[in-house]
Design a protein around this motif. Sequence first.
Motif, short mmCIF file in Angstrom:
data_model
loop_
_atom_site.label_atom_id
_atom_site.label_comp_id
_atom_site.label_asym_id
_atom_site.label_seq_id
_atom_site.Cartn_x
_atom_site.Cartn_y
_atom_site.Cartn_z
N VAL A 198 -12.98 145.71 36.10
CA VAL A 198 -13.72 146.97 35.98
C VAL A 198 -15.11 146.94 36.03
O VAL A 198 -15.90 146.31 35.30
N ILE A 217 -8.80 152.83 30.08
CA ILE A 217 -8.47 151.71 31.20
C ILE A 217 -7.79 150.65 30.19
O ILE A 217 -6.73 150.06 30.63
N ILE A 238 -11.29 148.39 39.54
CA ILE A 238 -11.62 149.82 39.15
C ILE A 238 -13.28 149.87 39.15
O ILE A 238 -13.88 149.33 38.46
#
Length: 282
Positions: free
Chosen positions: A4, A21, A60
């Motif tokens: 991330v 998340i 992400i």
Amino acid sequence: MIGVIATYLSDYIFPSIIRGIESSLSSAGYTLVVASTNNDIEKEKQCLVNMLDKKIDGLIVEPTKTGSFNPNLNYYLTLEQHHIPYLMINQFYQELNPPHFILDDEHGGFIATEHLIKLGHEKLFGFFKQDDMQGVNRMKGFIRAFRENGLSFYPEMVVTYTTENKKEKTIAEARKRLSSTDRPTAIFCYNDEIALMVLDVVREFGLKVPEDISIVGYDDSHLSEASEVKLTSVTHPKMKMGIEAAKWMIAKVEGRNTDQLEHSTVYKPELVVRHSTAKLKR
């Protein structure tokens, strides 16, 4: 292992997105590797290199400075060549058009501005971040509200700033406008953080919100209720965005229902009306 990369991690709306998340990934047995760019292109490059070195299974990303061409696009193409799925949140690089989970920021800018117009405010201006597309789109909504309500629009109604000059430009411009003999009656702010900076300047001039000035923020963050003046603000699906982005990534990595996966999600924001806006006193 899922990477991330966000512009920021520890403040504003980002902890909520990261929590969303993390909750989905950890419950599915995934490891999370988190990095921050501070909205800096060179730091984004370093983050991408580190993620590739760690051999992540998916990524992400909240992209950096989407208002201009990004020199790091080759790293995303490398991810594609290695069949590593990635998606973007909050905004995306137009050149790549990857799967993304974003807010309809033009609509958000429109409903915030129209709210002020419906309250009778015509002398208003807005602060907009120009190096991220979120700011550009919110400004589009701001301008569209004038057009659709048959009001005159002037360039001086828009103040733009960048990541680097955010604080000094906001404070300087707020002081300039509020000291004018033709003082605005309402201000639209790119986000709640900017709204609190403006609120401090309003206090500095001995003015009151909303009696003298109406203010609208954006993101409906914890800051919207952090001061004695509770901010009218546009919603952002912080936790929901994080959860749904993570679920998309899990399905993609595991190859489950990939044909049924939506390529992208655009959330429609709403306006939460609190105490920082009021009808214009004639």
